[in-house]
Each structure stands twice: as C-alpha cells, then as structure tokens.
Design a protein around this motif. Structure first.
Motif, PDB file in Angstrom:
ATOM      1  N   THR A 374       0.814  -1.207   0.000  1.00 29.48           N
ATOM      2  CA  THR A 374       0.000   0.000   0.000  1.00 29.48           C
ATOM      3  C   THR A 374       0.854   1.267   0.000  1.00 29.48           C
ATOM      4  O   THR A 374       1.987   1.268   0.480  1.00 29.48           O
ATOM      5  N   VAL A 375       0.255   2.334  -0.551  1.00 29.32           N
ATOM      6  CA  VAL A 375       0.871   3.660  -0.581  1.00 29.32           C
ATOM      7  C   VAL A 375      -0.212   4.667  -0.225  1.00 29.32           C
ATOM      8  O   VAL A 375      -1.331   4.601  -0.754  1.00 29.32           O
ATOM      9  N   PHE A 376       0.108   5.617   0.663  1.00 31.88           N
ATOM     10  CA  PHE A 376      -0.882   6.647   0.978  1.00 31.88           C
ATOM     11  C   PHE A 376      -0.931   7.654  -0.166  1.00 31.88           C
ATOM     12  O   PHE A 376       0.047   8.341  -0.468  1.00 31.88           O
ATOM     13  N   PHE A 377      -2.093   7.741  -0.811  1.00 31.26           N
ATOM     14  CA  PHE A 377      -2.322   8.550  -2.005  1.00 31.26           C
ATOM     15  C   PHE A 377      -2.922   9.914  -1.660  1.00 31.26           C
ATOM     16  O   PHE A 377      -3.222  10.707  -2.543  1.00 31.26           O
ATOM     17  N   GLY A 378      -3.116  10.178  -0.372  1.00 39.22           N
ATOM     18  CA  GLY A 378      -3.748  11.436   0.040  1.00 39.22           C
ATOM     19  C   GLY A 378      -5.255  11.396  -0.175  1.00 39.22           C
ATOM     20  O   GLY A 378      -5.883  10.344  -0.083  1.00 39.22           O
ATOM     21  N   ARG A 379      -5.848  12.537  -0.492  1.00 37.93           N
ATOM     22  CA  ARG A 379      -7.287  12.580  -0.776  1.00 37.93           C
ATOM     23  C   ARG A 379      -7.593  12.165  -2.208  1.00 37.93           C
ATOM     24  O   ARG A 379      -8.744  11.837  -2.521  1.00 37.93           O
ATOM     25  N   GLY A 380      -6.606  12.243  -3.083  1.00 38.48           N
ATOM     26  CA  GLY A 380      -6.789  11.777  -4.453  1.00 38.48           C
ATOM     27  C   GLY A 380      -7.627  12.677  -5.331  1.00 38.48           C
ATOM     28  O   GLY A 380      -8.073  12.248  -6.406  1.00 38.48           O
ATOM     29  N   CYS A 381      -7.846  13.919  -4.913  1.00 41.21           N
ATOM     30  CA  CYS A 381      -8.644  14.847  -5.712  1.00 41.21           C
ATOM     31  C   CYS A 381      -7.767  15.526  -6.772  1.00 41.21           C
ATOM     32  O   CYS A 381      -6.537  15.513  -6.678  1.00 41.21           O
ATOM     33  N   ASN A 382      -8.406  16.126  -7.747  1.00 41.61           N
ATOM     34  CA  ASN A 382      -7.659  16.750  -8.839  1.00 41.61           C
ATOM     35  C   ASN A 382      -6.692  17.818  -8.350  1.00 41.61           C
ATOM     36  O   ASN A 382      -5.642  18.047  -8.958  1.00 41.61           O
ATOM     37  N   VAL A 383      -7.045  18.498  -7.250  1.00 43.05           N
ATOM     38  CA  VAL A 383      -6.204  19.589  -6.747  1.00 43.05           C
ATOM     39  C   VAL A 383      -5.065  19.096  -5.858  1.00 43.05           C
ATOM     40  O   VAL A 383      -4.243  19.895  -5.408  1.00 43.05           O
ATOM     41  N   ASP A 384      -5.012  17.793  -5.587  1.00 38.38           N
ATOM     42  CA  ASP A 384      -4.025  17.245  -4.649  1.00 38.38           C
ATOM     43  C   ASP A 384      -2.853  16.602  -5.378  1.00 38.38           C
ATOM     44  O   ASP A 384      -2.987  16.141  -6.523  1.00 38.38           O
ATOM     45  N   PRO A 385      -1.689  16.507  -4.710  1.00 37.08           N
ATOM     46  CA  PRO A 385      -0.565  15.732  -5.279  1.00 37.08           C
ATOM     47  C   PRO A 385      -0.950  14.263  -5.387  1.00 37.08           C
ATOM     48  O   PRO A 385      -1.670  13.730  -4.535  1.00 37.08           O
ATOM     49  N   GLN A 386      -0.482  13.605  -6.455  1.00 34.50           N
ATOM     50  CA  GLN A 386      -0.863  12.214  -6.726  1.00 34.50           C
ATOM     51  C   GLN A 386       0.381  11.412  -7.099  1.00 34.50           C
ATOM     52  O   GLN A 386       0.779  11.374  -8.270  1.00 34.50           O
ATOM     53  N   PRO A 387       1.005  10.753  -6.122  1.00 36.35           N
ATOM     54  CA  PRO A 387       2.214   9.984  -6.408  1.00 36.35           C
ATOM     55  C   PRO A 387       1.935   8.801  -7.330  1.00 36.35           C
ATOM     56  O   PRO A 387       0.956   8.078  -7.154  1.00 36.35           O
ATOM     57  N   ALA A 388       2.760   8.602  -8.315  1.00 35.62           N
ATOM     58  CA  ALA A 388       2.579   7.497  -9.257  1.00 35.62           C
ATOM     59  C   ALA A 388       2.995   6.176  -8.615  1.00 35.62           C
ATOM     60  O   ALA A 388       3.893   6.126  -7.767  1.00 35.62           O
ATOM     61  N   ALA A 389       2.314   5.112  -9.026  1.00 32.85           N
ATOM     62  CA  ALA A 389       2.664   3.779  -8.535  1.00 32.85           C
ATOM     63  C   ALA A 389       4.033   3.382  -9.079  1.00 32.85           C
ATOM     64  O   ALA A 389       4.389   3.719 -10.218  1.00 32.85           O
ATOM     65  N   THR A 390       4.807   2.670  -8.291  1.00 25.27           N
ATOM     66  CA  THR A 390       6.128   2.201  -8.728  1.00 25.27           C
ATOM     67  C   THR A 390       6.113   0.717  -9.070  1.00 25.27           C
ATOM     68  O   THR A 390       7.136   0.173  -9.475  1.00 25.27           O
ATOM     69  N   SER A 391       4.964   0.062  -8.890  1.00 28.27           N
ATOM     70  CA  SER A 391       4.804  -1.330  -9.324  1.00 28.27           C
ATOM     71  C   SER A 391       3.347  -1.558  -9.682  1.00 28.27           C
ATOM     72  O   SER A 391       2.459  -0.817  -9.255  1.00 28.27           O
ATOM     73  N   LYS A 392       3.100  -2.601 -10.476  1.00 31.27           N
ATOM     74  CA  LYS A 392       1.743  -2.878 -10.950  1.00 31.27           C
ATOM     75  C   LYS A 392       0.850  -3.450  -9.865  1.00 31.27           C
ATOM     76  O   LYS A 392      -0.374  -3.545 -10.062  1.00 31.27           O
ATOM     77  N   THR A 393       1.420  -3.829  -8.704  1.00 29.89           N
ATOM     78  CA  THR A 393       0.605  -4.438  -7.644  1.00 29.89           C
ATOM     79  C   THR A 393       0.316  -3.474  -6.497  1.00 29.89           C
ATOM     80  O   THR A 393      -0.401  -3.833  -5.565  1.00 29.89           O
ATOM     81  N   GLN A 394       0.850  -2.267  -6.541  1.00 35.94           N
ATOM     82  CA  GLN A 394       0.617  -1.326  -5.446  1.00 35.94           C
ATOM     83  C   GLN A 394      -0.846  -0.896  -5.371  1.00 35.94           C
ATOM     84  O   GLN A 394      -1.523  -0.740  -6.393  1.00 35.94           O
ATOM     85  N   ILE A 395      -1.294  -0.679  -4.128  1.00 34.47           N
ATOM     86  CA  ILE A 395      -2.678  -0.292  -3.859  1.00 34.47           C
ATOM     87  C   ILE A 395      -2.677   1.091  -3.216  1.00 34.47           C
ATOM     88  O   ILE A 395      -1.938   1.329  -2.250  1.00 34.47           O
ATOM     89  N   ALA A 396      -3.492   1.978  -3.763  1.00 35.67           N
ATOM     90  CA  ALA A 396      -3.576   3.345  -3.247  1.00 35.67           C
ATOM     91  C   ALA A 396      -4.522   3.398  -2.060  1.00 35.67           C
ATOM     92  O   ALA A 396      -5.672   2.949  -2.153  1.00 35.67           O
ATOM     93  N   VAL A 397      -4.062   3.933  -0.941  1.00 33.52           N
ATOM     94  CA  VAL A 397      -4.901   4.175   0.233  1.00 33.52           C
ATOM     95  C   VAL A 397      -5.293   5.647   0.206  1.00 33.52           C
ATOM     96  O   VAL A 397      -4.432   6.533   0.191  1.00 33.52           O
ATOM     97  N   ILE A 398      -6.598   5.928   0.178  1.00 38.63           N
ATOM     98  CA  ILE A 398      -7.092   7.283  -0.070  1.00 38.63           C
ATOM     99  C   ILE A 398      -8.052   7.706   1.035  1.00 38.63           C
ATOM    100  O   ILE A 398      -8.940   6.938   1.440  1.00 38.63           O
ATOM    101  N   GLU A 399      -7.915   8.942   1.485  1.00 37.91           N
ATOM    102  CA  GLU A 399      -8.774   9.485   2.539  1.00 37.91           C
ATOM    103  C   GLU A 399     -10.043  10.085   1.937  1.00 37.91           C
ATOM    104  O   GLU A 399     -10.007  10.759   0.901  1.00 37.91           O
ATOM    105  N   ARG A 400     -11.155   9.855   2.597  1.00 42.89           N
ATOM    106  CA  ARG A 400     -12.432  10.429   2.182  1.00 42.89           C
ATOM    107  C   ARG A 400     -12.412  11.955   2.350  1.00 42.89           C
ATOM    108  O   ARG A 400     -11.812  12.481   3.279  1.00 42.89           O
ATOM    109  N   GLY A 401     -13.121  12.665   1.440  1.00 42.00           N
ATOM    110  CA  GLY A 401     -13.275  14.098   1.615  1.00 42.00           C
ATOM    111  C   GLY A 401     -13.050  14.899   0.355  1.00 42.00           C
ATOM    112  O   GLY A 401     -12.332  14.483  -0.555  1.00 42.00           O
TER     113      GLY A 401
END
Length: 622
Positions: A374-401
């Motif tokens: 897992t990787v913490f992806f933040g809120r994942g909104c268009n206005v937020d930073p969005q780190p790219a996955a470094t492997s095809k099996t990584q899972i994004a953990v995203i906060e509601r809001g």
C-alpha cells in the motif's frame, strides 16, 4: 440475553455515543447522513438496477397476489420514489432527488378507485432537503388539532437544506397545509446546532389526548428523539435517549457488532403499555416502555447469535432495519437490510479488518481478490498531489473528503495503481464507520474505517479523539508513505432477510429469505435482493407483507412454528419495491335504512422506487 434494572434512560453525549463504533464497524445507511461530498451506494442504483435486458432482473412472478392497479408519479425516475403512506382514499409517496437536490417532496395519489389510482398533487420539500423512509399519516384528535397529519423526514443534499420532521395538515388531501416545516433536535451533544439535525425516519402515534413522534437522528445516530406533537403547529422535544447507554451493542465475542445506531421504530400498546421496538442495526432490536415519552424505560434487547441461521456461516451480519409487532403483540417480524451479498475482509500483518466494496468497479468475489503493498495517495482529488505507482501491484490508500469517490479512484487508476482502499475522514458519520461507496472506476475499490488505515501505516488510532476533532484527529502519515501489504477477499453471505422473534424474551424463532438471496449465482446482475420493509396485517393474524426491492412483493405466514412464503409478485421487467403498507379504504356510503355501513376494502400498497404506486390484493388462504 441481557437484563437491566435501570429505569429512565440518560441523555447522550455525541462523542460517547459514536465512540462506541469500533474500528471496522460497518456503516449502515445506504445514503450519506449529511451534506454529501461524494456518492454512497443506494438501492436501485446503476450498478444493481434490475430493469435493463432479459438478464437484468428476476423473472416475472405471481402467486396468491392480484395486481389491482398501479400508477406512475409525475417526474418519477430511477431510484426517486421512496416510502408509501395512506389514509382514507389517499396515498402519499415520498420522492427523493439527492443528485439534482431539487424537486423532492411527496406525491399525493387518489386511490378511491384502486384499479385506476391517479396523482392529484405534490407537496414540495424545502430546497436542499429530501424525504425518504417513515412517511405516515396520523389521525389526530387533541385539544389543539383535529384532522390528519402527514409526517415525513428531511435529509440534506445541500447546505441550503433543513432537517427535522415536516408536519402537514392533509385533512383535505387536495389542499395540504404546512403545520411545521422542520421540527426536531437542535443540539449535537452539549452543543447547539445552527440548524435542525437531519433525520432518516419519523414515526408518529397517539395516546389518548396526546400525540407523539419519534425521530431517527442522523446527526446523533444513537439517539431516540421523541417530540410531543399534541399541537402539531408547536412540536416540543421531550426526550433524547441513547440506547447504547444500556449496552445494546452487539456482544464483543460475536462478529460485525461495532455499529449500533437507530434506524427505525414502531409503537404499539401491548398488555396495557405503549411499547416501542427500536431497530438498532448491529445492536439488534430493543424494547422501550414509552407510556411517558419524556422518560422512556428500557425493557429488553435482542442479540444476534454468532452463527447465521440461514447460511450457517459465522458471520451473522445483523443490520436490524425495521420491525412491526403482530396484532396481539406476542411476536415481532423484523427486517435485516443488506445490499452486499459478499462479506469483504481486508487482512494485513496477521489481523483482519471489515470492509465494503465500491459499486461500479470490478467486483471482488469468491474467485477474485486484491492484494499488494500500500501507498498513501492522500485525498486523491484533482487539486491534490498524486504519487505514481512504482509497481503494478501497489494499492492506493485514499482518505475520504472534498471530491467524489469516482474522482479519487479514477485518479489512482490513472497513476497506475492496482486497486484502492478508501478510509473515512474526520466527520460526524466518519472515523470508524464504513461507507459503501458509489464509485465508477476500472480497478477494485474497498472501503474501511479510519482506524484500519492507521494500522496499515503503523499509526496509533484514537476513535474518541477522531470524533472530537481538532489537532489530535489529524492523520500522522503523509502522502507517499509506504504501508503494509494487504489482501482483500470476499465470502458470499447472502442478501438481507427477515427474522421472527417472540416479544417476551426477544427469542428468535424463525428466519426467511427468497431463494435467490442465498444463491451466489444471483450475487450480481439481478438488482438488490435484500428485504427492505415489513407490513404486518392488522386483520389477519399471522400474515405479513415484505417489500423486497428487486425480489418483489412477498407475502409470508408467521407463527410459533416459524415463517414461510405464501405469495409473491414481480412485474414484467422487474420491480424495485421500497415501501409497503396494509391499508383499509373507508367504508361505503350508508344505505340510510338502519343498516351498518360495510367495512372498507383492505389492500396492500407498495412503492416502486423507479415508477410509483402499486396496489395489491392477497388472494391466498386467510
């Protein structure tokens, strides 16, 4: 079964009530409790609709049930129609519109000719508010008011909306008049609320010269709020009771027991006592003495057994949604609502956590799982930073809001992640609760409580601090932080079904589900196969009617020997039933020759969420 020597219930504090929702507790309402910043899956939504194509719904069925008449409501659309209530020759259907957040209210239907019902009016809800469950017409005869009062709830879909219960004078159904627009609780714990708490349901009853209404408070989810509506123009809040103060939470050694909040109530006089049955989701059902609504008295409560009586699995989910007493008060028929036929579990570091999966995404089932680091992806909104996955099996953990679940998931998909784990934010319906997200994406999406996400990143979680808000509730990990590897799996445990209990001792003596609800072949593609509501026949002992969403209308016989189906109806093209009501039309006109006026015809009314009103006769054995 627990017993108690306590008498009056204490007033709750919000933090103490909601803190009982342990990490991993399942969030039960299919809709958001407050102003929504994203979708939450609702029955009849796009991913589960049953109408399109030959394979999109259960086949038509008719057994011991006659369709008397039906009528669409003006502006009906998919998922807009909610509950049904009736008095005299008039039915009332609540109409939701949370997506457009306008044009919600109550459709007024003339049913004097049941074969040809027709809409004769519409009561507008306050802009930004919409009604849903628990619509009711109360025949009031007090010193302050004589006539019929329509009660309906107000949930919010925008900041302009107002909560509480609306009370309308429908003595003349063709010309309804507002009595009180928004009555309810104006506090959150010990603090004043600038508005009225929004509510999920309302139920009224009369007791001699007095009239009352119980509210299902979304803002303070554990509360039973009771209004004195003897003067419906001036309702007065007379009590707030948190039943979790009486330990109605599911026992700790049984599964899925963390989320205990009020969803629905029913009141009936039993052995001379006005008795309330409160449906408390994971907390099961609770009985209260409400002879004095200002001081409700705890009587008893029901616990779910560890083993499910129909599937045999050790995942007896519960979800006590609604219930009614038998006419003699000896039995209770209760419905357990459940829109997910799979029990989702997220495993990490040798521990298991409860989860729910997103709607219009690749579905996890017995043959399909999701696993990876897992990787913490933040809120994942268009206005937020969005780190790219470094492997095809990584899972994004995203906060509601802030933005929609769909925006979050699609951004993670574009960044190369294999799946998404959403976790709840700091909000009244957040923290440990789990939402069932309405989300569209090409990768699997699982939803967990906030505490689960903290565990993935080795952080200490304090649910009380989360509920209290402030600096102590801020997450201690940052965007891009690497977390534990997870495995998300699904086990089929069926759709929601119906239970039968003895009132004395609240002992379960039977359970019923439609066959398809227990068959994995019907886990998707046929609509929602959960039960929603029950209406017990007040005239014919041992007969009840169930609204079963796309499972149609079902008629069951119940008694000491258990519960079984004796009638069914599914229309051509499928149904999507929400409300069900047993209704007796007014008596015919007197002959004027001293003969008694004959009793009116008894019918069964049902509301189809995608069209409008259905009217039925049960033609089986009485």
């Amino acid at each position: 079964m627990r017993t108690s020597t306590k008498s009056a219930l204490a007033l709750p504090a919000l933090a103490a009530a909601l803190a009982l929702m342990a990490p991993g507790a399942a969030y039960a309402h299919p809709g958001d409790g407050g102003v929504s910043d994203e979708g939450v899956i609702a029955p009849g939504s796009e991913e589960t609709k049953q109408h399109p194509g030959e394979g999109g719904h259960l086949p038509a069925k008719q057994e011991n049930v006659r369709l008397v008449g039906k009528a669409p409501i003006t502006g009906a659309g998919e998922g807009r129609v909610a509950d049904v209530a009736a008095f005299g020759n008039t039915a009332y259907l609540t109409v939701r519109d949370p997506e457009g957040c306008s044009d919600a209210g109550v459709a007024v239907m003339d049913i004097s000719k049941p074969s040809t019902p027709r809409q004769i009016g519409f009561i507008d809800a306050t802009e930004g508010s919409f009604p849903g469950e628990g619509a009711q017409v109360l025949d009031v005869k007090t010193a302050s008011f004589t006539g019929q009062v329509l009660l309906f709830n107000n949930e919010l879909c925008s900041a302009a909306g107002k909560g509480g219960a609306s009370l309308w004078d429908v003595t003349n159904p063709a010309a309804p008049k507002v009595l009180t627009a928004h009555a309810g609780d104006t506090t959150v714990g010990a603090n004043a609320n600038p508005g009225v708490n929004n509510i999920h349901s309302v139920l009224g009853w009369t007791d001699g010269a007095k009239a009352y209404a119980a509210l299902v408070d979304n803002t303070e989810g554990a509360d039973v709020d009771i209004l004195d509506i003897t003067d419906p123009r001036k309702p007065v809040l007379v009590s707030e009771s948190d039943l979790n103060d009486y330990d109605v939470l599911q026992e700790k050694n049984t599964p899925l027991g963390g989320n205990s909040f009020l969803h629905d109530v029913e009141v009936q006089r039993i052995k001379g006592v006005m008795t309330m049955v409160a449906s408390y989701w994971d907390g099961g059902w609770t009985l209260l003495d409400v002879d004095d609504p200002a001081k409700p008295v705890y009587l008893d409560d029901y616990d779910y057994a560890e083993k499910d009586p129909l599937t045999g699995l050790t995942t007896n989910e519960g979800n006590a949604h609604q219930a009614e007493f038998s006419p003699d008060g000896k039995l209770i028929v209760g419905t357990d609502e459940d829109f997910s036929p799979f029990r989702i579990t997220l495993s990490a570091g040798g521990a298991d956590f409860q989860a729910a999966q997103g709607s219009d995404t690749p579905q996890l089932d017995a043959d399909t799982g999701l696993s990876g680091p897992t990787v913490f992806f933040g809120r994942g909104c268009n206005v937020d930073p969005q780190p790219a996955a470094t492997s095809k099996t990584q899972i994004a953990v995203i906060e509601r809001g802030l933005c929609s679940f769909t925006q979050k998931a699609q951004n993670a998909e574009a960044a190369g992640y294999a799946g998404v784990v959403l976790f709840n934010s700091v909000r009244l319906d957040g923290c440990a609760a789990i939402v069932t997200p309405s989300v569209e994406a090409g990768i699997p999406v699982a939803s967990v409580g906030r505490g689960t996400a903290y565990a993935l990143f080795g952080a200490t979680y304090d649910n009380a601090a989360c509920l209290a808000g402030g600096p102590a509730a801020a997450r201690p990990f940052t965007v891009g932080t690497l977390g534990a590897a997870v495995s998300v799996k699904a086990v089929f445990d069926g759709w929601g079904y119906t239970r039968l209990m003895k009132t004395d001792g609240l002992k379960e003596i039977g359970a019923y589900a439609i066959p398809e609800a227990l068959d994995p072949k019907y886990a998707s593609g046929f609509g929602d196969l959960s039960v929603h509501e029950v209406a017990v026949d007040p005239q014919r002992e041992g007969l009840a009617y169930l609204s079963y969403y796309s499972g149609g209308l079902r008629v069951v016989k119940y008694g000491p020997e258990g519960i079984k189906e004796v009638g069914a109806f599914i229309d051509e093209g499928g149904n999507n039933f929400w409300g069900v009501e047993v209704h007796q039309l007014p008596a015919g006109k007197s002959t004027g020759k001293g003969k008694a006026t004959p009793a009116g015809r008894q019918l069964v009314l049902a509301s189809d969420r995608d069209s409008g009103l259905y009217i039925f006769d049960y033609t089986g054995k009485k």
